[in-house]
Design a protein around this motif. Sequence first.
Motif, PDB file in Angstrom:
ATOM      1  N   SER A 457      25.865 -24.235 -12.669  1.00  0.00           N
ATOM      2  CA  SER A 457      26.239 -25.510 -13.286  1.00  0.00           C
ATOM      3  C   SER A 457      26.092 -26.699 -12.342  1.00  0.00           C
ATOM      4  O   SER A 457      26.190 -27.844 -12.780  1.00  0.00           O
ATOM      5  CB  SER A 457      27.677 -25.436 -13.805  1.00  0.00           C
ATOM      6  N   HIS A 458      25.841 -26.432 -11.038  1.00  0.00           N
ATOM      7  CA  HIS A 458      25.678 -27.526 -10.083  1.00  0.00           C
ATOM      8  C   HIS A 458      24.251 -27.651  -9.553  1.00  0.00           C
ATOM      9  O   HIS A 458      23.891 -28.690  -8.993  1.00  0.00           O
ATOM     10  CB  HIS A 458      26.633 -27.346  -8.898  1.00  0.00           C
ATOM     11  N   TYR A 459      23.438 -26.604  -9.748  1.00  0.00           N
ATOM     12  CA  TYR A 459      22.064 -26.624  -9.253  1.00  0.00           C
ATOM     13  C   TYR A 459      21.035 -26.290 -10.329  1.00  0.00           C
ATOM     14  O   TYR A 459      19.838 -26.449 -10.082  1.00  0.00           O
ATOM     15  CB  TYR A 459      21.899 -25.629  -8.107  1.00  0.00           C
ATOM     16  N   GLY A 460      21.471 -25.807 -11.485  1.00  0.00           N
ATOM     17  CA  GLY A 460      20.516 -25.371 -12.490  1.00  0.00           C
ATOM     18  C   GLY A 460      19.699 -24.207 -11.964  1.00  0.00           C
ATOM     19  O   GLY A 460      20.202 -23.324 -11.251  1.00  0.00           O
ATOM     20  N   SER A 461      18.404 -24.207 -12.237  1.00  0.00           N
ATOM     21  CA  SER A 461      17.559 -23.090 -11.822  1.00  0.00           C
ATOM     22  C   SER A 461      17.404 -23.010 -10.303  1.00  0.00           C
ATOM     23  O   SER A 461      17.037 -21.957  -9.769  1.00  0.00           O
ATOM     24  CB  SER A 461      16.171 -23.211 -12.467  1.00  0.00           C
ATOM     25  N   LEU A 462      17.696 -24.115  -9.580  1.00  0.00           N
ATOM     26  CA  LEU A 462      17.638 -24.067  -8.115  1.00  0.00           C
ATOM     27  C   LEU A 462      18.694 -23.133  -7.535  1.00  0.00           C
ATOM     28  O   LEU A 462      18.609 -22.738  -6.361  1.00  0.00           O
ATOM     29  CB  LEU A 462      17.811 -25.466  -7.531  1.00  0.00           C
ATOM     30  N   ALA A 463      19.682 -22.774  -8.354  1.00  0.00           N
ATOM     31  CA  ALA A 463      20.679 -21.796  -7.901  1.00  0.00           C
ATOM     32  C   ALA A 463      20.035 -20.458  -7.574  1.00  0.00           C
ATOM     33  O   ALA A 463      20.574 -19.686  -6.760  1.00  0.00           O
ATOM     34  CB  ALA A 463      21.758 -21.618  -8.968  1.00  0.00           C
ATOM     35  N   MET A 464      18.880 -20.178  -8.176  1.00  0.00           N
ATOM     36  CA  MET A 464      18.196 -18.926  -7.865  1.00  0.00           C
ATOM     37  C   MET A 464      17.737 -18.903  -6.407  1.00  0.00           C
ATOM     38  O   MET A 464      17.692 -17.839  -5.781  1.00  0.00           O
ATOM     39  CB  MET A 464      16.997 -18.741  -8.799  1.00  0.00           C
ATOM     40  N   ASP A 465      17.390 -20.077  -5.859  1.00  0.00           N
ATOM     41  CA  ASP A 465      17.011 -20.139  -4.448  1.00  0.00           C
ATOM     42  C   ASP A 465      18.207 -19.815  -3.554  1.00  0.00           C
ATOM     43  O   ASP A 465      18.064 -19.159  -2.512  1.00  0.00           O
ATOM     44  CB  ASP A 465      16.477 -21.530  -4.111  1.00  0.00           C
ATOM     45  N   ILE A 466      19.380 -20.309  -3.946  1.00  0.00           N
ATOM     46  CA  ILE A 466      20.590 -20.016  -3.170  1.00  0.00           C
ATOM     47  C   ILE A 466      20.927 -18.535  -3.269  1.00  0.00           C
ATOM     48  O   ILE A 466      21.315 -17.902  -2.273  1.00  0.00           O
ATOM     49  CB  ILE A 466      21.750 -20.897  -3.662  1.00  0.00           C
ATOM     50  N   ALA A 467      20.773 -17.974  -4.466  1.00  0.00           N
ATOM     51  CA  ALA A 467      21.028 -16.542  -4.640  1.00  0.00           C
ATOM     52  C   ALA A 467      20.073 -15.709  -3.784  1.00  0.00           C
ATOM     53  O   ALA A 467      20.461 -14.676  -3.220  1.00  0.00           O
ATOM     54  CB  ALA A 467      20.884 -16.165  -6.114  1.00  0.00           C
ATOM     55  N   ALA A 468      18.822 -16.163  -3.649  1.00  0.00           N
ATOM     56  CA  ALA A 468      17.857 -15.437  -2.817  1.00  0.00           C
ATOM     57  C   ALA A 468      18.271 -15.478  -1.352  1.00  0.00           C
ATOM     58  O   ALA A 468      18.102 -14.490  -0.616  1.00  0.00           O
ATOM     59  CB  ALA A 468      16.462 -16.045  -2.993  1.00  0.00           C
ATOM     60  N   MET A 469      18.826 -16.605  -0.904  1.00  0.00           N
ATOM     61  CA  MET A 469      19.322 -16.696   0.472  1.00  0.00           C
ATOM     62  C   MET A 469      20.440 -15.700   0.710  1.00  0.00           C
ATOM     63  O   MET A 469      20.515 -15.078   1.779  1.00  0.00           O
ATOM     64  CB  MET A 469      19.823 -18.128   0.739  1.00  0.00           C
ATOM     65  N   ILE A 470      21.289 -15.530  -0.291  1.00  0.00           N
ATOM     66  CA  ILE A 470      22.412 -14.588  -0.151  1.00  0.00           C
ATOM     67  C   ILE A 470      21.898 -13.149  -0.115  1.00  0.00           C
ATOM     68  O   ILE A 470      22.431 -12.309   0.611  1.00  0.00           O
ATOM     69  CB  ILE A 470      23.420 -14.804  -1.294  1.00  0.00           C
ATOM     70  N   ARG A 471      20.852 -12.860  -0.875  1.00  0.00           N
ATOM     71  CA  ARG A 471      20.272 -11.513  -0.831  1.00  0.00           C
ATOM     72  C   ARG A 471      19.739 -11.208   0.576  1.00  0.00           C
ATOM     73  O   ARG A 471      19.855 -10.085   1.064  1.00  0.00           O
ATOM     74  CB  ARG A 471      19.151 -11.373  -1.868  1.00  0.00           C
ATOM     75  N   GLU A 472      19.136 -12.215   1.207  1.00  0.00           N
ATOM     76  CA  GLU A 472      18.589 -12.025   2.546  1.00  0.00           C
ATOM     77  C   GLU A 472      19.691 -11.937   3.599  1.00  0.00           C
ATOM     78  O   GLU A 472      19.552 -11.216   4.596  1.00  0.00           O
ATOM     79  CB  GLU A 472      17.644 -13.184   2.886  1.00  0.00           C
ATOM     80  N   ASP A 473      20.777 -12.688   3.393  1.00  0.00           N
ATOM     81  CA  ASP A 473      21.883 -12.693   4.350  1.00  0.00           C
ATOM     82  C   ASP A 473      23.186 -12.674   3.572  1.00  0.00           C
ATOM     83  O   ASP A 473      23.725 -13.720   3.213  1.00  0.00           O
ATOM     84  CB  ASP A 473      21.806 -13.934   5.242  1.00  0.00           C
ATOM     85  N   PRO A 474      23.719 -11.488   3.260  1.00  0.00           N
ATOM     86  CA  PRO A 474      24.929 -11.389   2.422  1.00  0.00           C
ATOM     87  C   PRO A 474      26.115 -12.177   2.954  1.00  0.00           C
ATOM     88  O   PRO A 474      26.989 -12.585   2.169  1.00  0.00           O
ATOM     89  CB  PRO A 474      25.223  -9.884   2.418  1.00  0.00           C
ATOM     90  N   ALA A 475      26.168 -12.436   4.250  1.00  0.00           N
ATOM     91  CA  ALA A 475      27.291 -13.209   4.794  1.00  0.00           C
ATOM     92  C   ALA A 475      27.332 -14.614   4.210  1.00  0.00           C
ATOM     93  O   ALA A 475      28.403 -15.232   4.128  1.00  0.00           O
ATOM     94  CB  ALA A 475      27.196 -13.275   6.318  1.00  0.00           C
ATOM     95  N   LEU A 476      26.180 -15.130   3.775  1.00  0.00           N
ATOM     96  CA  LEU A 476      26.141 -16.462   3.182  1.00  0.00           C
ATOM     97  C   LEU A 476      26.768 -16.490   1.785  1.00  0.00           C
ATOM     98  O   LEU A 476      27.010 -17.562   1.232  1.00  0.00           O
ATOM     99  CB  LEU A 476      24.696 -16.974   3.108  1.00  0.00           C
ATOM    100  N   GLY A 477      27.026 -15.319   1.209  1.00  0.00           N
ATOM    101  CA  GLY A 477      27.690 -15.250  -0.084  1.00  0.00           C
ATOM    102  C   GLY A 477      29.197 -15.332   0.012  1.00  0.00           C
ATOM    103  O   GLY A 477      29.892 -15.367  -1.014  1.00  0.00           O
ATOM    104  N   GLU A 478      29.706 -15.372   1.228  1.00  0.00           N
ATOM    105  CA  GLU A 478      31.153 -15.506   1.421  1.00  0.00           C
ATOM    106  C   GLU A 478      31.603 -16.902   0.996  1.00  0.00           C
ATOM    107  O   GLU A 478      30.925 -17.902   1.239  1.00  0.00           O
ATOM    108  CB  GLU A 478      31.482 -15.292   2.899  1.00  0.00           C
TER     109      GLU A 478
END
Length: 533
Positions: A457-478
């Motif tokens: 709701s804050h990035y739209g489809s660009l949220a998928m880029d953030i989700a990809a970063m978390i997949r690469e570095d799970p600590a960023l999902g904290e």
Amino acid sequence: MTITPGPPDTTSVASEHTDPRRPDRARTREELTRGTFDLLVIGGGILGTSVAWTATQAGLRVAMVDAGDFAGATSSASSKLVHGGLRYLQTGNLKLVAENHRERRSLATTVAPHLVNPLPFLVPVYEGGPHGAAKMGAGVFLYSALSAFGDGMGRLLSPVQAARLAPGLRTEGLKSVAAYGDHQMNDSRMAIMTVRAAVDAGTVVLNHAEVVGLRSVRGRVTGAELRDRADGTEFGVDARLVLNATGPWVDRLRAMEDPDAAPSVRLSKGAHLVLRTPEPWRAALTIPVDRHRVSFAIPWEGRLLLGTTDEEYTGDPAEVSVLPSDVEQILGEAELGIDAPYLDAAHIDYSFAGLRVLPGGPGDTSSAKRETVVTQGRGGMLSVAGGKWTTYRHIGRTVLAELRKVRSVPLAEEMADPLRTVPLPGLASPDAVAQRIIIDREPGARLDPRVARHLASHYGSLAMDIAAMIREDPALGERIHPDGPDVWAQVVFARDREWAVTVDDVLRRRTTVTVRGLETPEVRARTQRLLAD
């Protein structure tokens, strides 16, 4: 906690990074000094950004700079509304309301439906209040009709029905409640997405770049001298035309062009409070204070946004702040429609104040027109100030019409329509994006649905880029703070993809950490470390 819009914070900034996606300030400065731009926009609030986006779409080579962060002052200190302006019915300005509604619907349906959200609004009618039930019922019906009933039909609700939507609604003496539909947004996120749209179109942008002087040839302004506040580098930009879009500082820059220039605007301070509530609200309140003024109570980012004030401000724009008298006024006006126990000052998580830029003239600022003022100085610099968030694209069209009159700017006769449907980046259904983020997670690494929804709701489809970063570095999902939905990947995204330079850029404007009252010393320290990574 109080935010004071003005110059940027002095937090040390990050070293540059070789990631090609990351904004490189040195490379941007080099581009700004190369050749002559058709238009240099000074001021990166929503007004300057709208003009830059529109002018770039029209085929001009455009640069935009700001002494602070993009939307760092007035543009991120609004009431967060995209609305038609119910109060304008009081003055009989039906044409303005209809125009506002058209742009509101366009933003909500085609330009930024991933960022602009529908919200029911309730107007309580009390015994002895400034308006009667029949008048308010007719008013919200007309308001809905002027939007072609795009958000349903304005109607009257019973106190019981209204209390289900707004749990803190004061029911003592409540006769009826008028209901209508409008929209809201996160103004900081909307502004950053609009900057991204301008950059995608070809605008060259740099924040934290202060104008220290104007360039001129034979008395005509031809550019600006700047200092990069991140590292002190000084550089210059040449342009066929310079546009002053510095908001509350507009007359300060005009005086740099012409020391004898008379003031063109006046300022009105709008203060807001962000309050915790025991349960979520599903509707906003428009609370009549008197026959002409209203106060709002708006569910926003999991809190309740209260305000606003509207009083003339004559001080330094950089020093505007929320005073104890502002808090007292806002809570007192809120008590006209909200039960007192809800309004405990101890529940205030955050407060902020911004400055409305109004046309100069006599009279009370609350009755001044919210219109755009465009002037041209002795040195040829255009200055633009005022206007509304809802119609920010119209401001671009207004200024573009003025650019047609300037011979030094090579505008084609057949230009692209600045109000054609060009969506902001990330256009997608937040529900679909959130579901995709959850589905795409690795087994055993499922992302919290609340976080996924927040990102969508804050990035739209660009949220998928953030989700990809978390997949690469799970600590960023904290989570940045356990009580909020923001995650550390947003800090890295803000640094690498959204021009964030300081801690406040990230916590106040790229995420919702500060507005939720979750900015701790530990959070600031870790954010600074990530910026410096």
